[in-house]
Design a protein around this motif. Structure first.
Motif, PDB file in Angstrom:
ATOM      1  N   GLY A   1       0.766  -1.238   0.000  1.00 15.30           N
ATOM      2  CA  GLY A   1       0.000   0.000   0.000  1.00 15.30           C
ATOM      3  C   GLY A   1       0.793   1.282   0.000  1.00 15.30           C
TER       4      GLY A   1
ATOM      5  N   GLY B   1      -3.731  -0.125  -1.975  1.00 18.81           N
ATOM      6  CA  GLY B   1      -3.767  -1.046  -0.840  1.00 18.81           C
ATOM      7  C   GLY B   1      -3.444  -0.274   0.422  1.00 18.81           C
ATOM      8  N   GLY B   2      -3.042  -0.956   1.441  1.00 16.41           N
ATOM      9  CA  GLY B   2      -2.671  -0.310   2.685  1.00 16.41           C
ATOM     10  C   GLY B   2      -3.314  -0.977   3.877  1.00 16.41           C
TER      11      GLY B   2
END
Length: 139
Positions: free
Chosen positions: A28, A33-34
């Motif tokens: 991410g 994402g993340g």
């Protein structure tokens, strides 16, 4: 929904989803994402495991209460933000540290620590909600 096929495949699928959630968490920083999305994937895997094996088995697999995981995440995210204050820069300013393990350079950053905190908060909170809902529907 506790068929034999679902109960058989759920542990394997849970493991795959947890590994994928860590991949999404770490990816991410440079691509989509993340911590939030990774935490949702991880919580979904625990909810699925709870549906297949029962909420008690899912709680045993977690070994730690989900809200304790969320509390650790809040603490980690707050500490990542407050670390910048010790260097006399604004709150939540990104700080990086690099060190070597053998010939490999490892970079640690406060944004990564913050993202891990968000991951734990989302995972713990959604897992607690999902397991509580599964406890309520026991027949």
């Amino acid at each position: 929904m506790s068929t034999l096929i679902f109960r058989t495949i759920a542990p394997l699928l849970t493991a795959v989803m947890l590994v994928f959630s860590v991949f999404v968490l770490l990816r991410g920083h440079n691509e989509p994402g993340g911590g939030f999305i990774g935490g949702l994937v991880a919580a979904s895997s625990m909810a699925m495991y709870g549906m297949a094996m029962g909420p008690a088995a899912a709680r045993r697999a977690l070994r730690v209460h989900p809200l304790a995981i969320a509390g650790c995440g809040v603490t980690m995210a707050a500490l990542a933000g407050m670390l910048s204050l010790f260097f006399r820069v604004p709150f939540l300013t990104g700080l990086w540290s690099e060190f070597y393990i053998g010939d490999t350079k490892v970079a640690l950053s406060t944004p990564m620590v913050f993202d891990i905190g968000v991951y734990l908060v989302v995972f713990g909170t959604i897992a607690a909600i999902a397991l509580a809902l599964e406890d309520g529907e026991s027949d």
